[in-house]
Structures are given as structure tokens and as C-alpha cells.
Design a protein around this motif. Structure first.
Motif, PDB file in Angstrom:
ATOM      1  N   ARG A 290      16.596  85.823  82.662  1.00 57.03           N
ATOM      2  CA  ARG A 290      16.927  86.474  83.865  1.00 57.03           C
ATOM      3  C   ARG A 290      16.360  87.920  83.835  1.00 57.03           C
ATOM      4  O   ARG A 290      16.241  88.460  84.922  1.00 57.03           O
ATOM      5  N   LEU A 291      16.190  88.313  82.747  1.00 56.02           N
ATOM      6  CA  LEU A 291      16.058  89.808  82.620  1.00 56.02           C
ATOM      7  C   LEU A 291      14.434  90.151  83.099  1.00 56.02           C
ATOM      8  O   LEU A 291      14.097  91.274  83.412  1.00 56.02           O
TER       9      LEU A 291
ATOM     10  N   ALA B 257      10.350  84.798  90.567  1.00 59.70           N
ATOM     11  CA  ALA B 257      11.709  85.576  90.395  1.00 59.70           C
ATOM     12  C   ALA B 257      12.834  84.703  90.953  1.00 59.70           C
ATOM     13  O   ALA B 257      13.980  84.698  90.675  1.00 59.70           O
ATOM     14  N   LEU B 258      12.540  84.215  92.120  1.00 54.25           N
ATOM     15  CA  LEU B 258      13.385  83.530  93.213  1.00 54.25           C
ATOM     16  C   LEU B 258      14.075  82.416  92.422  1.00 54.25           C
ATOM     17  O   LEU B 258      15.352  82.155  92.312  1.00 54.25           O
TER      18      LEU B 258
ATOM     19  N   ARG C 148      21.834  83.301  88.831  1.00 54.64           N
ATOM     20  CA  ARG C 148      22.593  84.197  89.512  1.00 54.64           C
ATOM     21  C   ARG C 148      23.396  83.279  90.661  1.00 54.64           C
ATOM     22  O   ARG C 148      24.563  83.663  90.938  1.00 54.64           O
ATOM     23  N   GLY C 149      22.744  82.294  91.065  1.00 57.99           N
ATOM     24  CA  GLY C 149      23.235  81.408  92.142  1.00 57.99           C
ATOM     25  C   GLY C 149      22.538  81.960  93.593  1.00 57.99           C
ATOM     26  O   GLY C 149      21.828  83.185  93.655  1.00 57.99           O
ATOM     27  N   PRO C 150      22.804  81.161  94.681  1.00 61.76           N
ATOM     28  CA  PRO C 150      21.945  81.346  95.901  1.00 61.76           C
ATOM     29  C   PRO C 150      22.516  82.587  96.737  1.00 61.76           C
ATOM     30  O   PRO C 150      21.762  83.128  97.682  1.00 61.76           O
ATOM     31  N   GLN C 151      23.595  82.927  96.356  1.00 60.76           N
ATOM     32  CA  GLN C 151      24.182  84.090  97.179  1.00 60.76           C
ATOM     33  C   GLN C 151      24.451  85.476  96.329  1.00 60.76           C
ATOM     34  O   GLN C 151      25.259  86.333  96.921  1.00 60.76           O
TER      35      GLN C 151
END
Length: 351
Positions: A174-175, A203-204, A211-214
Motif C-alpha cells: 500500500r505504500l 492505485a485504486l 484500506r477499504g472502499p470508504q
């Protein structure tokens, strides 16, 4: 006298480090300053231990937002490290990075770039490409170059940082996201929308997986992706990205938020470009209402929403559309100045 023993200063510094880790910055700064006073008295103002404490104080002052004082402490530390360790030592390079951060925060961008570049030369030689410090410096340089509009150079440094981080942590970490966002922004500014979309989509995927959708980061990428798809002429894709962004914002921060207004405005722009002027006006008006409540009636973004409403009204044959545009344009000129790019672009719509 125990109070003036070097070990007392070492202990004070160590306690300061622990307090800093705990987020107790005022207490940490007090311990660092007490350690520094002892070190200067016992060891002298040019001792390496003194430099170490100066660095710690400078970093803490930077965190607290006192960038001028941070810069002064880092410069004192740099002078000591150069004398004792030489200009090519990694500790010297690390302090140059700290100086770059302080200069950047003080809007001295060219000086910051010079400090970062000197740090990077040492870091690449001593640590290699796939090291956290090398990566951080390349990213800092890339972000500064992007802000200055030097897109090709920025892309080179973003890609260097990305390659190093992929080697260090792998392609699914994720970094990578901030670097991918930076690369996507460069491509967007260069009007390379296909490359921008592909980078944002990568990235998405990482954001949603980690991270999750929100999550705020996910929502930010969705907004950027929507803008890139809109510029590429993919109206359906843009609306889908903006709608997901809006749904996430409503769940995360609620409707009464400036970001929700920005997304509603962006959705309106897509509808406008498709010739769906009533849908555009509906979204522009929702954005206007939020901005009036959250930013106030005399904010440039509120005036922009009024102008956008006017453009859609004009296309729908409303005789008040042009006067709304004119009034909003005058407000924007008063708030931003006649030579502001946003004002100039707005005026072109009135011709």
C-alpha cells in the motif's frame, strides 16, 4: 556533580525520544533542550552528540510547525556533521533532507530542491535505490517538481522512487499508492489521460485491498480517476467514479462537507459536457447550497458554483443565466484578482 555528567544528557535525550514516540511533544522538547544545554556545557557546541540532539529538536519543531526554528537547528547540526563526518556521510545527508523539508515548508522551493538533491547523491551511493531514505528523498523531489510544473523531471523521480519501493516491499504494498497518485497527476497534467487512468486504477486497486472502499485515500483516488476519465471523454466511466466517490463521502463525512460539493460540481461538469444541462444544473445547485452553508456566500468556490449554475441556466434558455454568470465573474475577480487563471478562464465564457 551528577547533574553535569555526560550520562545525564544521554538519559535526557533517551527520555525525549520515548516521549516523542508517545506523542508528548512538549515534554519531549523540554528533555531535548535540557540535554542540549548539558552537552554544550560538558562536550562543547561542536560535539557529535550535540549535533544528534540538535537534529532531534529540529525534527520535533518541524512536526509542531515551527519551521524557521527547525531550519536553524538543522543547519547547526549540519555544520557539526560536516566537520566531524564529512559531506559524504549518510548522517550528513539525512540532515540535508531535514533541511529540505524545513525549506519546503517555508516555501523556499529552489533551496529545498538543492538540499534534497545533495542528500540524494549521498543516499544513492551509500544506501542504494531500494532504501527507505533514498525513496523518501526521491519522492520529495518529485512532489516539488510537480508543484513547480516540471512534469518530465517529476516523472523521472517518481518512477525512481516507485522502482525502489517495489524492490523493497513488492508490487502490492500500500505504500506504493502516494507514488502512483503522483505519477497519475503528472500524466494528467501532461494530458496523457490513458496513462493517468491506468496508474490511478492500479492505485485504486491497492487502496481498496488495503484500506477499504470508504477510506479517505480510496475516495481521493476515485476523484482523480473521475477527472482523468472525464478529460479522456469517458463520460460513463467518469460518472461511475465520481458517484462512488460521492457515496463514500456521504457515508464518511456527510453531505455538509466541501469535498461532497466538489464531487457534485464534478458530476455536473460531466453532465454539462454531455449536453444534459438540467442534470448539470441540479448537481451544480446542490454544490452551491453546500458551499454557501460551509464556506459562506463570499468564497471563491461558492462564486464558482454560482457561475456554473449560470452556464447551465443559459443553455436551458433561462434569461437570468447570463446575469448570474456576470455577477459571479465579478465576485471571482474581486476575490482572486483580475489576472488569476481561474478568473481569466471564467471571463472567456462570457464572450
Amino acid at each position: 556533580m551528577a547533574q553535569e555528567h555526560p550520562q545525564t544528557a544521554i538519559a535526557l535525550h533517551a527520555v525525549g525520544q520515548e516521549l516523542r514516540r508517545q506523542g508528548k511533544y512538549d515534554e519531549a522538547l523540554d528533555h531535548y533542550n535540557r540535554a542540549l544545554a548539558l552537552q554544550r556545557t560538558i562536550l562543547g557546541s561542536k560535539h557529535p552528540y550535540t549535533a544528534s540532539t540538535l537534529t532531534a529538536i529540529g525534527q520535533l519543531l518541524h512536526i509542531r510547525g515551527d519551521h524557521a526554528a527547525a531550519l536553524e537547528h538543522h543547519r547547526q547540526a549540519l555544520a557539526i556533521k560536516r566537520e566531524h563526518l564529512g559531506p559524504s556521510h549518510i548522517f550528513t545527508a539525512n540532515t540535508l533532507f531535514d533541511i529540505g523539508q524545513a525549506l519546503q515548508a517555508l516555501s523556499q522551493r529552489n533551496e529545498a530542491l538543492a538540499a534534497y538533491a545533495r542528500a540524494l547523491t549521498v543516499q544513492q551511493k551509500a544506501l542504494g535505490q531500494a532504501h527507505a531514505r533514498t525513496i523518501a528523498t526521491q519522492q520529495a523531489i518529485a512532489e516539488l517538481l510537480l508543484a513547480q510544473g516540471h512534469f518530465s523531471e517529476a516523472l523521472t523521480y517518481f518512477r525512481g522512487a516507485l522502482a525502489g519501493l517495489e524492490e523493497l516491499h513488492g508490487p502490492d504494498d500500500r505504500l506504493l499508492v502516494p507514488l502512483l497518485i503522483g505519477i497519475g497527476q503528472v500524466h494528467y497534467q501532461q494530458t496523457h489521460y490513458g496513462e493517468s487512468i491506468a496508474t490511478y486504477e492500479r492505485a485504486l486497486a491497492l487502496c481498496e485491498a488495503h484500506r477499504g472502499p470508504q477510506h479517505e485515500e480510496t475516495l481521493g483516488v476515485l476523484y482523480d480517476l473521475g477527472r482523468a476519465r472525464s478529460r479522456a471523454g469517458d463520460h460513463a466511466g467518469a460518472l461511475a467514479a465520481f458517484q462512488r466517490n460521492l457515496e463514500g463521502l456521504l457515508a464518511r463525512v456527510g453531505k455538509e462537507h466541501a469535498k461532497a460539493a466538489a464531487t457534485l460540481n464534478a458530476i455536473g461538469q460531466v453532465h454539462y459536457s454531455q449536453g444534459n444541462y438540467q442534470a448539470a444544473l441540479d448537481h451544480y445547485h446542490q454544490a452551491l447550497e453546500i458551499r454557501q452553508r460551509t464556506l459562506g456566500p463570499d468564497h471563491w468556490q461558492t462564486a464558482t458554483s454560482r457561475f456554473n449554475c449560470g452556464t447551465a441556466m443559459r443553455e436551458l434558455g433561462d434569461p437570468f443565466g447570463r446575469s448570474e454568470m456576470q455577477t459571479a465573474a465579478e465576485t471571482l475577480e474581486r476575490l482572486l484578482g483580475a489576472q488569476h487563471p481561474h478568473v481569466i478562464a471564467t471571463r472567456s465564457w462570457l464572450r
